[in-house]
Design a protein around this motif. Structure first.
Motif, PDB file in Angstrom:
ATOM      1  N   GLY A  66       0.783  -1.230   0.000  1.00 37.14           N
ATOM      2  CA  GLY A  66       0.000   0.000   0.000  1.00 37.14           C
ATOM      3  C   GLY A  66       0.804   1.263   0.000  1.00 37.14           C
ATOM      4  N   GLY A  67       2.117   1.171   0.037  1.00 36.67           N
ATOM      5  CA  GLY A  67       2.924   2.381   0.020  1.00 36.67           C
ATOM      6  C   GLY A  67       3.115   2.947   1.412  1.00 36.67           C
ATOM      7  N   SER A  68       4.064   3.868   1.524  1.00 37.45           N
ATOM      8  CA  SER A  68       4.388   4.462   2.821  1.00 37.45           C
ATOM      9  C   SER A  68       3.266   5.321   3.371  1.00 37.45           C
ATOM     10  CB  SER A  68       5.672   5.295   2.710  1.00 37.45           C
ATOM     11  OG  SER A  68       5.509   6.324   1.748  1.00 37.45           O
ATOM     12  N   ASP A  69       2.354   5.789   2.492  1.00 41.70           N
ATOM     13  CA  ASP A  69       1.249   6.609   2.972  1.00 41.70           C
ATOM     14  C   ASP A  69       0.104   5.764   3.509  1.00 41.70           C
ATOM     15  OD1 ASP A  69       0.350   5.515   0.618  1.00 41.70           O
ATOM     16  OD2 ASP A  69       0.030   7.419  -0.408  1.00 41.70           O
ATOM     17  N   GLY A  70       0.207   4.433   3.397  1.00 41.71           N
ATOM     18  CA  GLY A  70      -0.801   3.549   3.949  1.00 41.71           C
ATOM     19  C   GLY A  70      -2.059   3.426   3.119  1.00 41.71           C
ATOM     20  N   LYS A  71      -2.127   4.091   1.972  1.00 49.02           N
ATOM     21  CA  LYS A  71      -3.338   4.051   1.155  1.00 49.02           C
ATOM     22  C   LYS A  71      -3.408   2.742   0.376  1.00 49.02           C
ATOM     23  CE  LYS A  71      -3.758   9.052   0.561  1.00 49.02           C
ATOM     24  NZ  LYS A  71      -3.775  10.168  -0.408  1.00 49.02           N
ATOM     25  N   GLN A  72      -4.626   2.205   0.283  1.00 47.14           N
ATOM     26  CA  GLN A  72      -4.834   0.982  -0.479  1.00 47.14           C
ATOM     27  C   GLN A  72      -4.906   1.302  -1.972  1.00 47.14           C
ATOM     28  OE1 GLN A  72      -8.511   0.218   1.564  1.00 47.14           O
ATOM     29  NE2 GLN A  72      -7.675  -1.532   2.680  1.00 47.14           N
ATOM     30  N   GLU A  73      -4.243   0.482  -2.773  1.00 49.05           N
ATOM     31  CA  GLU A  73      -4.323   0.598  -4.229  1.00 49.05           C
ATOM     32  C   GLU A  73      -5.425  -0.352  -4.689  1.00 49.05           C
ATOM     33  OE1 GLU A  73      -2.450   2.461  -7.742  1.00 49.05           O
ATOM     34  OE2 GLU A  73      -2.399   2.838  -5.586  1.00 49.05           O
ATOM     35  N   VAL A  74      -6.678   0.134  -4.665  1.00 47.27           N
ATOM     36  CA  VAL A  74      -7.848  -0.699  -4.946  1.00 47.27           C
ATOM     37  C   VAL A  74      -7.979  -0.888  -6.459  1.00 47.27           C
ATOM     38  CG1 VAL A  74     -10.348  -0.912  -4.706  1.00 47.27           C
ATOM     39  CG2 VAL A  74      -9.003   0.133  -2.868  1.00 47.27           C
ATOM     40  N   VAL A  75      -8.215  -2.131  -6.893  1.00 43.33           N
ATOM     41  CA  VAL A  75      -8.272  -2.417  -8.323  1.00 43.33           C
ATOM     42  C   VAL A  75      -9.638  -2.915  -8.789  1.00 43.33           C
ATOM     43  CG1 VAL A  75      -5.799  -2.905  -8.435  1.00 43.33           C
ATOM     44  CG2 VAL A  75      -7.393  -4.782  -7.996  1.00 43.33           C
ATOM     45  N   TRP A  76     -10.524  -3.248  -7.857  1.00 46.87           N
ATOM     46  CA  TRP A  76     -11.864  -3.703  -8.242  1.00 46.87           C
ATOM     47  C   TRP A  76     -12.808  -3.523  -7.059  1.00 46.87           C
ATOM     48  CZ3 TRP A  76     -15.067  -7.892  -6.632  1.00 46.87           C
ATOM     49  CH2 TRP A  76     -16.187  -8.119  -7.445  1.00 46.87           C
ATOM     50  N   VAL A  77     -14.045  -3.113  -7.355  1.00 48.23           N
ATOM     51  CA  VAL A  77     -15.055  -2.923  -6.312  1.00 48.23           C
ATOM     52  C   VAL A  77     -16.345  -3.591  -6.763  1.00 48.23           C
ATOM     53  CG1 VAL A  77     -16.282  -1.259  -4.869  1.00 48.23           C
ATOM     54  CG2 VAL A  77     -14.022  -0.681  -5.765  1.00 48.23           C
ATOM     55  N   ALA A  78     -16.926  -4.424  -5.905  1.00 50.76           N
ATOM     56  CA  ALA A  78     -18.165  -5.131  -6.256  1.00 50.76           C
ATOM     57  C   ALA A  78     -19.366  -4.194  -6.170  1.00 50.76           C
ATOM     58  CB  ALA A  78     -18.352  -6.330  -5.333  1.00 50.76           C
TER      59      ALA A  78
END
Length: 821
Positions: A66-78
């Motif tokens: 998720g990187g140093s900023d803690g953010k999720q790299e979301v690739v799909w959402v139901a």
């Protein structure tokens, strides 16, 4: 009916059935809000999440990194358009054979929506490539998979079959509505199946960006990993160029259409431990679809960026001159295709273009045959021949043409009437007959040049007789050095006695401030107009050149965000400049004074930022002369009665001639703290020097603090302070408390990130002003902006012999100090 299938694959790998997947759910199991599934290679997670500071819950897939900023790299959402409002959600296989998301009341809020089958034989596999698959445990048949239903991201292995017989633009991806709202946004990415294929990005139904047609080995105009390949069965695969790339690399790269309307390539950088933006679709103003309208051509290195093609003129000259180019251009001369059966039209060939939209494939064995087919069809407006795919022609308005400075475009031959054709060898190749009118125009041009030259010499002699030789000789030197033809006589000349009366003999009570080589006074002319009069100090040894520079430069500049020079006065030893009066003083007088700071709410500050940006864009790109200001700072930003900003003090400005991009000087002038490292240490300046100063100014506006107000604090400067907070993920602490609670946090944070990009150590790392405006004005998601590197000077302590001018101007004029290198 024959179908032509275009398989859109972001990474051109059909991993389905190739990789092993050991992570699954059977009908007896369910995934609750507190659970996650991790792919066997530990690259992806499946579970419930809340984006940003949102409290809504969604089922999605994201990268474990998720990187140093803690953010999720979301690739799909139901359930992107139907979120849960609590943590009671469950993901499971329902008895009707569908994969469903249920809320706490056991109500379905999302479903795979496939025909029912015996749910007891179904199983959910979570694959190593991030694909979520519902399949029959007996036969292995795929019932449903998430890769067939993407949201905003292309991942390795995604495959889409598009009916190539349906000639329309078919959307595949849709952006999030905002960085914290994954519901369907305004921007979509898809394929235009008109031949040849193109990738498009739309804002609702309007084209927003396109990548140029596929010509067999590349997309015209796009330097990215995008490519198309064709197999023996005639199927076309759209995706990445995979040469020399490992499977591990493929697991950490993807495309996303962001909420601000950009198609972005994101890669994982092991060295920085962050997701990095390595390519995005709109890299200049010219990348926006149809920027210059029909029959217009865009070139980001030109000023202005839009021009009409040869043989065309602006459709609406008034709007065009104002910088509104969307109306495009129209022909000067109608085509002669149908005139008395004689076809006298020919072609003008342009090289290195992103060719226009709406191309048509035509069967032709050679370029000459392609040319013949186009000239024989009265509806054909242009053609291009590409050995890899053959002949393309255009029958509609030529729109979205871009000229490139690097070698990534292709040739386009445009149909013109004979009277609009030139004599270049490229044109003769397709239309060898050249009208005698071309020679006549050359003669006329030579005559006009002689007349203009004689007039110019006479004007110089007249000016010398009237105002003396010293300033006239200085003007001649400036002309020779800067390779320009400005005439000082074009600027109104004020009578000295009238200016003495207007300022009450330059009385102390009318003094507005003192600069590096003169004092500024308020004056009132006979007609009642208030003016500001800058009086060159008679004792200044440096002021004459700055005076001449300001006269020569600013007298030719007309823009709402540049201070207007009304005239000058030269008589004996007196040299004065007369400006429009700015009743709200300079930006530093309000921004750094707690008594006035509350006047500058965030909306006002952002409006000032936008105005400064537009003024700088005019200087660097849109004016007839390319101007480098060299002393951009808060005291040189004047504010009118409505707090609109105007850039002032052009005494240190430099005119760039011809193709100059960078100049070295032995005389470094300006204000330390705003000067870029390469200029302060090596005397090397360019438009990126102004960008550095702009970045410092942007940080000052956001923080409400001077760059050099940190002498007694741990940080060495505002730049060092901002960089420290950025690396500590505490950048909110930089924001002026007066605007922090204004509800514009995302906009403020975007300005900080843009500012840090502008003050990077290396000039080539800094964006140009066009990109700055694009990043600030088009509401980019912060996560997709490039990551800044360490600012120049951020680790250096100021010394007394490198101090900034700490005497801020208290008026509407700028005060610049000159500092030796």
């Amino acid at each position: 009916m024959a179908f032509f299938h275009i398989h859109v694959i972001l990474l051109c790998l059909l991993w389905l059935g190739v990789v092993s997947a050991q992570v699954y759910l059977d009908p007896s199991q369910s995934l609750t809000d507190s659970d996650t599934l991790v792919s066997s290679n530990a690259v992806f997670k499946l579970g419930f999440f809340s984006p940003g500071n949102s409290t809504n819950r969604y089922v999605g897939v994201w990268y474990t990194q998720g990187g140093s900023d803690g953010k999720q790299e979301v690739v799909w959402v139901a359930n992107r358009d139907n979120p849960l409002t609590d943590s009671s959600g469950v993901l499971k296989i329902s008895e009707d054979g569908n994969l469903r998301v249920l809320n706490g009341e056991n109500t379905s809020i999302w479903s795979s929506n496939v025909p029912g089958s015996d749910y007891r034989n179904l199983v959910v596999h979570f694959m190593d490539n991030g694909n979520l698959i519902l399949l029959s445990n007996d036969s292995g048949q795929v019932i449903w998979q998430s890769f067939d239903h993407p949201t905003d991201v292309f991942l390795p292995g995604m495959t889409f079959s598009i009916d190539g017989t349906v000639k329309e633009k078919q959307a595949l991806l849709r952006s999030w509505k905002s960085p914290v709202d994954p519901s369907s946004g305004n921007f979509t990415v898809g394929i235009d199946t008109h031949s040849p294929p193109q990738v498009f990005l739309w804002d609702d139904d309007r084209p927003y960006w396109r990548n140029g047609p596929w010509i067999g080995n590349l997309f015209v105009g796009v330097k990215s990993a995008l490519s198309i390949t064709t197999d023996n069965a005639g199927e076309v695969y759209f995706g990445f160029t995979l040469s020399n790339q490992s499977a591990q690399w493929l697991q950490h790269v993807h495309f996303v259409v962001n909420c601000n309307g950009s198609l972005v390539q994101r890669d994982w950088d092991n060295s920085s431990g962050k997701w990095e933006t390595v390519w995005y679709s709109q890299q200049s103003e010219c990348d926006f679809y149809g920027k210059c309208g029909p029959f217009g051509s865009c070139n980001a290195t030109n000023s202005p960026i839009c021009g009409c093609l040869r043989g065309f003129v602006p459709k609406n000259s008034t709007e065009w001159n104002k910088g509104n180019w969307t109306g495009g251009c129209v022909r000067k001369t109608l085509l002669q295709c149908d005139t008395v059966g004689v076809k006298t039209d020919g072609f003008w060939k342009l090289a290195n273009l992103k060719v226009p939209d709406n191309a048509q494939w035509v069967s032709a064995a050679s370029e000459d045959e392609c040319s013949s087919q186009c000239i024989g069809d009265c509806s054909c407006l242009a053609f291009g021949y590409y050995p890899s795919i053959g002949c393309m022609t255009w029958n509609d308005s030529l729109i979205d043409i871009e000229e490139y400075s690097d070698n990534r475009g292709h040739d386009l031959s445009i149909r013109l009437a004979s009277s609009d054709q030139g004599v270049s060898t490229q044109q003769q190749k397709h239309h060898p007959s050249v009208s005698w009118k071309s020679g006549r125009w050359i003669v006329i041009a030579v005559v006009l040049l002689v007349v203009v030259s004689i007039t110019f010499i006479l004007r110089i002699k007249w000016f010398r007789r009237k105002y003396g030789t010293r300033i006239t000789q200085q003007a001649k030197i400036m002309f020779k050095r800067d390779k320009t033809y400005i005439q000082i006589g074009d600027l109104p000349m004020f009578d000295l006695e009238k200016l003495v009366t207007a300022t009450n003999d330059f009385h102390e009570s009318n003094k507005l401030g003192r600069g590096g080589f003169g004092t500024v006074y308020k004056g009132k002319l006979e007609n009642g107009e208030d003016v500001a009069v800058k009086r060159l100090s008679k004792l200044s040894g440096q002021g004459l050149e700055e005076f001449m520079t300001e006269v020569l430069v600013i007298s030719k500049l007309q823009h709402r965000n540049l201070v207007r020079l009304l005239g000058c006065c030269v008589k004996g030893e007196e040299k004065l400049l007369v400006y429009e009066y700015m009743p709200n003083k300079s930006l530093d007088a309000l921004l750094f004074d707690r008594l006035y700071q509350e006047l500058l709410g965030w909306k006002t500050r952002f409006s000032i930022i936008q105005g400064i940006s537009r003024g700088l864009l005019y200087l660097h790109r849109d004016s007839r002369l390319k101007i480098i200001h060299r002393d951009l700072k808060a005291s040189n930003i004047l504010l009118d009665d409505k707090l609109n900003p105007k850039i002032s003090d052009f005494g240190m400005a430099k005119i760039f001639g011809g193709s100059e991009d960078q100049v070295d000087t032995n005389r470094v002038v300006g204000t330390f703290g705003y000067m870029s490292p390469e200029y302060a240490t090596k005397g090397r300046f360019s438009e990126k020097s102004d960008i550095y100063s702009y970045g410092v100014l942007l940080l000052e506006i956001v923080s409400g603090r001077r760059n050099t107000s940190f002498r007694n604090e741990e940080s060495l400067s505002l730049l060092a302070h901002a960089w420290k907070l950025w690396n500590e993920d505490d950048i909110l602490s930089l924001i002026d408390p007066l605007v922090l609670e204004s509800g514009f946090q995302d906009e403020i944070l975007r300005c900080i990130q843009v500012a840090l990009l502008c003050v990077q150590e290396l000039p080539e790392d800094r964006p140009n002003i066009s990109m700055v405006i694009s990043m600030i004005d088009t509401d980019f998601c912060i996560s997709v902006l490039p990551r800044p590197t360490q600012p120049g000077f951020s680790q250096r302590r100021y010394t007394h012999n490198q101090s900034e001018n700490v005497t801020s101007s208290v008026n509407r004029v700028s005060l610049s100090y000159i500092t030796g290198r």
